[in-house]
Structure formats: structure tokens, C-alpha cells
Design a protein around this motif. Structure first.
Motif, PDB file in Angstrom:
ATOM      1  N   PRO A  72      -3.319   8.851   7.797  1.00 56.06           N
ATOM      2  CA  PRO A  72      -3.169  10.148   7.165  1.00 56.06           C
ATOM      3  C   PRO A  72      -3.711   9.929   5.829  1.00 56.06           C
ATOM      4  O   PRO A  72      -3.231   9.365   4.909  1.00 56.06           O
ATOM      5  N   LYS A 102      -1.480  10.732   2.824  1.00 64.07           N
ATOM      6  CA  LYS A 102      -0.734   9.591   2.308  1.00 64.07           C
ATOM      7  C   LYS A 102      -1.643   8.780   1.574  1.00 64.07           C
ATOM      8  O   LYS A 102      -1.333   7.384   1.760  1.00 64.07           O
ATOM      9  N   PHE A 138       3.632   0.151   8.162  1.00 65.52           N
ATOM     10  CA  PHE A 138       3.539   1.555   7.957  1.00 65.52           C
ATOM     11  C   PHE A 138       2.121   2.296   8.324  1.00 65.52           C
ATOM     12  O   PHE A 138       2.272   3.345   8.899  1.00 65.52           O
ATOM     13  N   GLU A 146       2.479   2.884  12.245  1.00 64.84           N
ATOM     14  CA  GLU A 146       3.340   3.963  12.570  1.00 64.84           C
ATOM     15  C   GLU A 146       2.879   5.311  12.033  1.00 64.84           C
ATOM     16  O   GLU A 146       3.163   6.451  12.808  1.00 64.84           O
ATOM     17  N   GLU A 147       2.227   5.543  10.917  1.00 67.36           N
ATOM     18  CA  GLU A 147       1.784   6.603  10.717  1.00 67.36           C
ATOM     19  C   GLU A 147       0.565   7.192  11.690  1.00 67.36           C
ATOM     20  O   GLU A 147       0.502   8.309  12.092  1.00 67.36           O
TER      21      GLU A 147
END
Lengths: 344, 344, 344
Positions: free
Chosen positions: B61, B64, C300, C303-304
Motif C-alpha cells: 500500500p 502506508k 506487516f 498482511e497489508e
């Protein structure tokens, strides 16, 4: 869906427990039953009614709306419905067509329970309800609604549980069961809409509950059984007698009836109503605390199996034991009822 | 999907509110819009931009990730993209092909809002944006962005809500509505991409908000209305005047504009932006607190209906009332726009 | 499923890490591996075993049941299974058919890990396990199992992560990586079931970890690499040497091996086992704290990306970089193994 054929979810033409009677009052009680939203409440004359829980205008939940007189006013746009489901008011217009209505479900208060009929209304015959005397709700018995549990598992997992009481020896081995519950053969009686199992254990080890209730007996005579009133009500019996050789041999020192109602909510969840009856009021208070973790064990098993099915799929290979005769018979009877509804 | 035909999710060629302008700054703001991940930020020259929120290398993403200059550096492997979506750096190689890029979306700051165009970029004409004067953002009006709500319900449920203000009489009956909101017929004006409704209530009961604002009037003249600028913006009007017989009859003592922007997030969720404008700055502060639970009621209804649809399915039978004319018209116009996009 | 062809979830014929050996004891350890429930435990003779985690009678989780001797007794109806999966007791009947059993999986303790073979048992050859010496578990090395992480993302996202160490420069830029990790070309070695990558960085900027470990060197010689032992084990190497010009040029001042085992759980989750080995026991203690947030960064990202795929679907357009050669090769090799299993 497991353990039924694909597309078979639940028998529709049958009485299910929608609520304990004491749960129904002036306030709206919302439940989902057989995948349908339902609202239960008591009219001003004291009669309990059940209507559909979805406003047909914009699908707002009527269970989260308001009572007005004997009806419900939708909390969104104010459309009102009477206890028969008929639309009685549309605030934005003067004319209320007769064709506007929500479902109204047959609801009968009988014993501790309010029974609903989700299928074809013209088949909702109260004669099909379990006979109160037959399930042990006779004069002198003190009955009490104990627990209402929302269970994240399909109803049949609880039916399977109740149709095979050999599980008492293990799942409830620290409370109400002993190995005899598994090892003793059962006697099965079958009638249309009814399936009964009894185990007679003589001079058998007393389960932990006996000492808990203050009886100092290592060995007793026991009767353990369950009557399945299809599609979702199980009336159990538990009798303990002094064993042969005891001064009071043959005399019952504890006798109780337990009632398990299992009502499908969604294909993967159900509502579980537990009640009991006995002759001794003080015993019920003690048993309420004692049985709370026991019922939690059944709920645990049900939810764990539902989670397991989510991983391994709806057609897990299944080992059949001799002790499964009753459960298999119960499944067959339910499947036959569902098949008949599909054809009809 | 309800209430549209199967496969119809949202109009793509249209301006949607992506954010209030004040939400966009140097930091990356991630939103999902029409099922697409989007990142919003402000360049060093102050201009707001919108680019795709998925790094096309490994789908990390970008929302992020990190800002660098006027661009974004992916937090996973460091691939950099400019504000036009063009890939500007690949740390592991010296050559950066021109063909590497992420989507860049037309974004226009207009009024309190940053408007995004998720469809065909060559059709993104700012002339299609709501005219600020027409929606009441005229000199002298004090406008304020009040709430940004993530709503777990499809956008059309909120559009339906705003297209049928008879709900003020019930859902908001304790604050901004009275029974007159339901009972008064509406006047509807329709143009391509625009649908307007007005209710004129004369010598009508004052809703609770009137007393809350310090006006001691039992009856007033009211105008309540909403202009739907398709596909997702609703500009409301609320005017209160002294009624006939009052010394100041006809004079407005309260007048406000409210703005509801509804932007589809996923097929089952949306983002809801609420703003208002009035001539009196102190009134806005009071109204912010007063309207918070009102907006929460709309969110509640939307989420409850979404949950209801999850139980009863995407084709619930639906009762049509006379007061649904405006909502049905709005749905038809949106459906026609979606149909045209599918053919085109 | 991304990034494989539709229906390709995981290689079945291969050794996967089921647990660190230290995790397996007398108590039952339940894991889901390749969408199958598995239970791990250690027999009284100390040998670790792996059996199916679903009781085939009513699908109760054996991982939530009880040990008895070297076997498991189902917590629901008391059916017992030996460590070879054979049913050993059915409390409700005297006869236990030989055909009643649960799966038993080949399990080998090797290094820090217990390796399981979920595919065809006759193909479970221990010679296919990574050679301990080759992965650096030589005498003098102190090895330590550090983290077991449940990751809500498909296993291949972590494999992709480990097959492309250019991410050290960004995702781990504040700890173990520098821009050189991205900019330095890699040397790749490929054999059946094996894929190796090395980066040699000379006179390169020292990553932050070097100072953290007490070495005051601005520039160093580094080797960073990863050996992928398909289908789910990555043995990494990290060597730091004094650079040219230094009095001890060429001498290693820090050298460690890291081990990443990635075991598919469900199509959208996996278990991630991280271990390391070095010659210096005190260094491991420091690194355990230092690497915890580093591993959290990988979790992280995984999972993102899984969440991103849930929004954008299983076929996202993907940008290929030169640095993807190794990851693409790894994917190809896994896809070929899965294709062969489907045909076979």
C-alpha cells in the motif's frame, strides 16, 4: 450442508422454540430464525405474537423500532404494522393498501416456551407440539428456564450432540457423566416426528453430580435418556435410584427432566434454550450453577466443530460407530422432512 | 446489487468527494474509492493530487509508504512515483521505463471538498461539479466540514436516505424532524445529473432543534429540501421563518445549508462526509454537537439495513410508497448512468 | 491464486516446518498446515509425532482433546488414537475396526525444526531435508529458535519477500539494510529444489545494525544472501568484514545465519518461523530484541498485501523489475512442482 444434502438447511414445517415465554414482554425482542428476521412481543392483552423483522419499505429492522399500541412503528420512516402483520399506517400518505403487510407467524405459548412455525401457516397444528405431560411437566414439578445461548455453530451439531449421549462420558466426564454413559447400550423408540433413547445403568458408578447434590453413594442405579421431538426439541430424563443391596433399593433419590431447544438461526449458527424441571426447588438453584459450565462444554464442542468444518469443508469423511444409530436415525428423519418440503 | 441490477456497483464517470480539502496535507491519506486504493496528498506547491494506492510491483500500500519531494516512495522496495503517477526511480536498476506508472486521478478542490474522478479521465470536466453558488456557498455564508464517517453499508442506502426526507419525522423525530416532514408532499425538479426535492410547511409544528437554538416558537413556516447532484453529493436546505400572525411573519430566523457527500468505498461500505453552512458562526458550533447524534442515526440505519440484506439476500421484496417517487427517480438515473457505462 | 495459477495453493510433496522442536512436548500442539488440521506431540520415548487434528467421528478438534499414554483421546466421545493414527479404543463398543484411523504424517526432527510431509507419504525422503552443514549449522555455531508468527497473508508473499532482498534497503532501512542492498546485482545459483542468491558489497555503507552491535565502522565489506530450499525454507547469510584499507581488512567481524521457515496454513495465512545462528551467544540475545521489529515489518508488509489483494482481486497487474529475476524463478519452480502434482 453437513450432515445433510447440499441445500438442506432446516425443516420449515415444524414448531421451533422462538423464546422462553418469560423473555417476551412489552419490549420488542429480535431474533433471526431459519434465516428470517423475526420480532416477538406481547400485546396489551398479554398475548405473545411474532411478526417479520424487516420493514418491507427499506428493510430497516423492526426489532430495533418502537412499539405503539399493539403494533410496531418502523424507526426509519414510521410505517406501522399491527400484530397480524397488516400495515396500519403510512405517515406520508392517507391511503394504506390492504396488500401492504409483513409476515405474521403462528406463535403458541406452551410450557416454558413460545413456539413459532416458520413454514406454511396452514400446517401449524398445535397438536404437533410436545405433550407437556409426556415431557414430564406434570403437577408438582418445578420448571425453570435456565439459559439462552447464542451458538456459532449449525443447529444439527447440537442435535447430534443430544442424539448421542455417549458424549456425557467424556465431554461432561467431570460432572454429569461416567464411562457407563458410553458403554451401556441404548433402547431406541421411533415414531413419526419422535425419537427416543434410554440407557438403564444398574449398580453403576455415580457421576460427580451425585456427591455434589449431597448424596453419598458410590454406586447407584441410573436411567439416562432423551426424547427428540423433531425438528428441534429434546426432552431429557435423568433418574437416580438406590442400588440393589441398599436399604432403600429401587427408590429414586433424584429425578430431573432437562429440556434442550435448538433453533436454527443462520446456516452456521443457532439459538440454544436450556431448561430443567424437578420436584425440589432448592435443587434447581444448585443445578443452575452446576450446569452452566456443562452447557458451555456443549457450546464449545459445537463451535469448535463448526470452525473445523470451515477448514475441511462440508463433506468431511465420517466414521460411523454403533452408538451413532440414534443420531443417524435422527438425521435421516430430518432429511426426509426437508426432502418432502422441497418436493411439496 | 440491491437496489440496482446484478453487477451494478457504482457510477464511475462522475465526481465524488475523496476528502474534505482540510484532510489533505503533506502526509499521505489513504482511501478506498470505488473498490480502488487511492492516496491523496498535497504537493509542495500546495496542489492536492490523487494517485493509485497500490504499488504495481508487489502491491504494497502506497498509502502506508513515504513522501519524498512531490512523490511517493514505496515502503517495501523503494520504487518511487511522481504526483502524475509516473515511476521516477527503481533503486535496483538504473533504467526506469516510461511505461511504469500508477494511476493518477483527476482531483479538483472546489468548496470544502476535493473531488475525484475514478472513471475515464478525458470525461472529467469540472463543469460537472456542483455550482457553489447554487448549493448556497455564497459570500457571507460560513461553511464548515463537520464529520467524516466510515459507514459499513453500501452508498445507495445513504443516497436512498437523503432522497426520502420523510425519514426526518421518525429517525430524527427527537431533533430535526416532525410528522410534517412525512406528511407534506414534495415538489420535485429533475434535470440530467440533478434531482431536487422541496417541502414547504406552513404554520407547522417547530421541530425540537428550534427550541434548542433558542427560538421560542411553537409553530413556524419551514422549507426542507435536498438537491441531489449525481452520483454522490446532496446539498440540503433548511429554512425557518416566523409564521403568519407573528409580528415578523415571513422573516427567516434560521437558515442553513447542509452537505452530504456519499462516496462508495467497497460494494458494502462507503465514506460519508457531512458539512454545513450558515450565516452565524456560533450556530455552527452548537449544531456540530447537536447534529453528531443525528448523523449517527443515519449511519445506524444504513449499517442495520446492510446487515439485514446480508441475511435476507440482495433481492428483498420492496414495498413502494408514494413518497418513494424521488428515491426511485434517483435510483433510475443512477442505474441509467451505470448501464450507459457498461455499454460504452 | 496469486501469484500462481487458479487453484494452485501450495506444493504438497515437500518438507515444511511444522514447529520448532522445542515447541513440541507432552501437551498437544494444534496447527493448521496446508488447510489440514494437525496435532503435534512427543511420545513418552521422546519421539515427536504428527497426526490429523480432526476426529473422524464428529470432527471435534483432537488438538483440544487429551493425551493418554502415547495417544490422544477425543474430548467429545472418547475415541482414542495411537501415535500412528490407528484407532485404539471406542468406549461405546468392544470392537475397534482396523480401518478406523486418522492421518499420520511423516515428521522428522532435524536441526531446530520438526519437518512435516503433508503429501504422499512414500515420497517423504529425509534426504530432501536441507543439509545442516550447508545451511551453516556447523559445530561452534550457536543456534536459537527466536520467533513463531501467525501471519494473516498467504505464504508466497513471505517467499517473495525472502527471494527479493532489495527490500532490506527500504522496509528494513532503519536496521539491517542500506541502499546497497537494492543497488547491488545478485548472483543466482539454481538447482532442482534449490535457489540461491548472493550480493557482495565492497567498501559499502554499514547498516545501522553494525553500530548497534558495537562496531564503529562507517564502511564495511558485506555479503548478504539467501538460499531457498523449496518449498518453504530460506537459509540466509549475513557476513560483515573489515574493508580494504583497514588494518584487519578481509577479516570477518560479524557473521550470522538466519532461518526463515514459511508454512502455508490456509490459502490466506501462514506460519512463519524465524531462527538464527552465530558464533557469539551474547550476540543472539541482543539480536533477538533488535530483530523483533524487523520481523514485524515483514509480517506487516505481508498482511497489508494480502488485504490489498482482497480489494483488488487475485489477478493484479504486476510490474516486473530486473531485481525480480530470483523471485520469478522461485515462483516458476514452485508452480512447476504444483503442476506436476496435479498431473501425477
Amino acid at each position: 450442508m453437513y450432515p445433510f444434502t447440499t441445500g438442506s438447511f432446516a425443516v420449515r414445517n415444524g414448531w421451533y422454540v422462538a423464546a422462553f415465554t418469560h423473555e417476551i414482554g412489552e419490549a420488542l425482542l429480535a431474533r433471526t430464525i431459519l434465516d428470517q428476521p423475526v420480532v416477538l412481543y406481547r400485546k396489551q392483552d398479554g398475548r405473545a405474537v411474532a411478526v417479520g423483522g424487516r420493514c418491507p419499505h427499506r428493510h430497516f429492522p423492526l426489532g430495533k423500532s418502537c412499539r405503539k399500541g399493539d403494533g410496531i412503528v418502523c424507526g426509519y420512516h414510521g410505517i406501522a404494522f399491527g400484530p397480524d402483520g397488516q400495515c396500519t399506517d403510512i405517515p406520508s400518505q392517507s391511503f394504506t393498501p390492504r396488500s401492504y403487510h409483513i409476515p405474521s407467524y403462528p406463535l403458541v405459548e406452551h410450557g416454558l416456551w413460545a413456539w413459532i412455525w416458520m413454514g406454511e401457516a396452514d400446517k401449524a397444528d398445535p397438536v404437533l407440539l410436545p405433550d407437556l405431560e409426556a415431557i414430564g411437566l406434570t403437577p408438582g414439578m418445578i420448571a425453570r428456564a435456565l439459559f439462552v445461548e447464542h451458538v456459532k455453530g449449525r443447529a444439527q451439531l447440537l442435535n447430534d450432540n443430544l442424539l448421542d449421549l455417549t458424549h456425557l462420558a467424556f465431554l461432561h466426564g467431570s460432572s454429569i457423566g461416567t464411562l457407563d454413559n458410553a458403554a451401556t447400550p441404548e433402547e431406541v423408540v421411533k415414531r413419526p416426528g419422535f425419537l427416543s433413547s434410554r440407557r438403564h445403568m444398574r449398580d453403576a458408578e455415580a457421576p460427580p453430580v451425585v456427591a455434589h447434590m449431597g448424596h453419598h453413594l458410590a454406586r447407584i442405579d441410573r436411567v439416562s435418556g432423551m426424547d427428540f421431538h423433531l425438528p428441534g426439541f429434546h426432552a431429557g430424563i435423568d433418574e437416580s435410584r438406590y442400588p440393589q443391596g441398599h436399604a432403600r433399593a429401587g427408590e429414586a433419590f433424584a429425578s430431573s427432566r432437562v429440556y434442550h431447544a435448538v433453533t436454527p438461526e443462520t446456516p452456521h449458527s443457532c439459538t440454544y434454550f436450556f431448561a430443567m424441571a424437578t420436584t425440589d426447588a432448592s435443587a434447581i438453584a444448585i443445578m443452575e450453577d452446576y450446569l452452566r459450565p456443562v452447557i458451555a462444554e456443549d457450546k464449545f464442542a459445537t463451535e469448535e466443530i463448526e470452525a473445523m468444518l470451515a477448514v475441511v469443508g462440508e463433506n468431511p469423511e465420517e466414521l460411523l460407530l454403533k452408538s451413532d444409530r440414534n443420531a443417524v436415525e435422527g438425521r435421516r428423519m430430518l432429511q426426509a422432512m426437508m426432502d418432502a418440503e422441497r418436493v411439496g
